[in-house]
Design a protein around this motif. Sequence first.
Motif, PDB file in Angstrom:
ATOM      1  N   PRO A   6      -0.780  16.858 -14.722  1.00 58.50           N
ATOM      2  CA  PRO A   6      -1.426  18.153 -14.916  1.00 58.50           C
ATOM      3  C   PRO A   6      -1.142  19.071 -13.717  1.00 58.50           C
ATOM      4  N   GLY A   7      -1.255  20.365 -13.931  1.00 54.32           N
ATOM      5  CA  GLY A   7      -0.989  21.312 -12.849  1.00 54.32           C
ATOM      6  C   GLY A   7       0.496  21.452 -12.603  1.00 54.32           C
ATOM      7  N   ARG A   8       0.851  21.641 -11.344  1.00 59.99           N
ATOM      8  CA  ARG A   8       2.254  21.795 -10.955  1.00 59.99           C
ATOM      9  C   ARG A   8       2.471  21.079  -9.635  1.00 59.99           C
ATOM     10  N   VAL A   9       3.343  20.097  -9.634  1.00 58.77           N
ATOM     11  CA  VAL A   9       3.670  19.359  -8.411  1.00 58.77           C
ATOM     12  C   VAL A   9       4.908  19.986  -7.791  1.00 58.77           C
ATOM     13  N   ASP A  10       4.748  20.458  -6.544  1.00 58.55           N
ATOM     14  CA  ASP A  10       5.883  21.030  -5.814  1.00 58.55           C
ATOM     15  C   ASP A  10       6.591  19.985  -4.963  1.00 58.55           C
ATOM     16  N   GLY A  11       5.894  18.903  -4.650  1.00 54.72           N
ATOM     17  CA  GLY A  11       6.524  17.856  -3.859  1.00 54.72           C
ATOM     18  C   GLY A  11       5.557  16.729  -3.580  1.00 54.72           C
ATOM     19  N   VAL A  12       6.116  15.564  -3.303  1.00 59.44           N
ATOM     20  CA  VAL A  12       5.324  14.375  -2.985  1.00 59.44           C
ATOM     21  C   VAL A  12       5.937  13.723  -1.754  1.00 59.44           C
ATOM     22  N   THR A  13       5.101  13.442  -0.776  1.00 59.50           N
ATOM     23  CA  THR A  13       5.524  12.696   0.408  1.00 59.50           C
ATOM     24  C   THR A  13       4.783  11.381   0.387  1.00 59.50           C
ATOM     25  N   LEU A  21       3.589   4.330 -10.329  1.00 63.55           N
ATOM     26  CA  LEU A  21       2.652   5.432 -10.125  1.00 63.55           C
ATOM     27  C   LEU A  21       3.335   6.568  -9.365  1.00 63.55           C
ATOM     28  N   LEU A  22       4.119   6.234  -8.351  1.00 70.66           N
ATOM     29  CA  LEU A  22       4.842   7.260  -7.582  1.00 70.66           C
ATOM     30  C   LEU A  22       5.816   8.018  -8.477  1.00 70.66           C
ATOM     31  N   VAL A  23       6.542   7.310  -9.320  1.00 65.94           N
ATOM     32  CA  VAL A  23       7.488   7.963 -10.238  1.00 65.94           C
ATOM     33  C   VAL A  23       6.747   8.951 -11.134  1.00 65.94           C
ATOM     34  N   TRP A  24       5.562   8.552 -11.626  1.00 67.80           N
ATOM     35  CA  TRP A  24       4.766   9.454 -12.459  1.00 67.80           C
ATOM     36  C   TRP A  24       4.327  10.683 -11.660  1.00 67.80           C
ATOM     37  N   LEU A  25       3.876  10.485 -10.416  1.00 66.98           N
ATOM     38  CA  LEU A  25       3.441  11.604  -9.581  1.00 66.98           C
ATOM     39  C   LEU A  25       4.569  12.620  -9.388  1.00 66.98           C
ATOM     40  N   GLN A  26       5.806  12.140  -9.352  1.00 66.76           N
ATOM     41  CA  GLN A  26       6.968  12.994  -9.116  1.00 66.76           C
ATOM     42  C   GLN A  26       7.590  13.537 -10.404  1.00 66.76           C
ATOM     43  N   SER A  27       7.076  13.111 -11.561  1.00 69.31           N
ATOM     44  CA  SER A  27       7.765  13.324 -12.838  1.00 69.31           C
ATOM     45  C   SER A  27       7.657  14.713 -13.434  1.00 69.31           C
ATOM     46  N   GLY A  28       6.640  15.483 -13.074  1.00 66.94           N
ATOM     47  CA  GLY A  28       6.411  16.743 -13.765  1.00 66.94           C
ATOM     48  C   GLY A  28       5.588  16.556 -15.029  1.00 66.94           C
ATOM     49  N   ARG A  41       0.875  -1.177   0.000  1.00 65.88           N
ATOM     50  CA  ARG A  41       0.000   0.000   0.000  1.00 65.88           C
ATOM     51  C   ARG A  41       0.910   1.223   0.000  1.00 65.88           C
ATOM     52  N   MET A  42       0.726   2.076  -0.994  1.00 61.72           N
ATOM     53  CA  MET A  42       1.492   3.300  -1.082  1.00 61.72           C
ATOM     54  C   MET A  42       0.503   4.459  -0.922  1.00 61.72           C
ATOM     55  N   THR A  43       0.759   5.317   0.061  1.00 66.24           N
ATOM     56  CA  THR A  43      -0.045   6.520   0.246  1.00 66.24           C
ATOM     57  C   THR A  43       0.860   7.706  -0.038  1.00 66.24           C
ATOM     58  N   ALA A  44       0.405   8.569  -0.962  1.00 67.56           N
ATOM     59  CA  ALA A  44       1.196   9.741  -1.339  1.00 67.56           C
ATOM     60  C   ALA A  44       0.354  10.996  -1.161  1.00 67.56           C
ATOM     61  N   TRP A  45       1.001  12.046  -0.666  1.00 63.42           N
ATOM     62  CA  TRP A  45       0.374  13.358  -0.558  1.00 63.42           C
ATOM     63  C   TRP A  45       1.105  14.265  -1.527  1.00 63.42           C
ATOM     64  N   VAL A  46       0.357  14.778  -2.505  1.00 63.93           N
ATOM     65  CA  VAL A  46       0.941  15.587  -3.572  1.00 63.93           C
ATOM     66  C   VAL A  46       0.583  17.050  -3.326  1.00 63.93           C
TER      67      VAL A  46
END
Length: 93
Positions: free
Chosen positions: A70-77, A60-67, A6-11
């Motif tokens: 959509p939008g702008r990701v400043d960080g993922v925990t 999925l995590l790599v994609w969330l961090q990839s840029g 289980r991976m929980t990410a906060w973007v």
Amino acid sequence: MSEDVRMTAWVRGRVQGVGFRWFTRARALEIGGLSGFALNLDDGRVQVVAEGPRTACHALLVWLQSGDTPGRVDGVTEIWATPRGGYEGFVER
């Protein structure tokens, strides 16, 4: 065979009102083998919970961090845990 996790990410960033949850669901379905959800939080972040093979969750995590989101990701925990189950597919909440 990859163990299930289980991976929980906060973007954080500009991730609400830009189709972020929809694209996260689409990417999770494209990767395959994942169940869980993407949820807008009151503080402007998006929470992503994915359960399935470790390799799929990591993709999925790599994609969330990839840029490439959509939008702008400043960080993922993220945190990793044992799957709890109970999800039908991958949905937007």
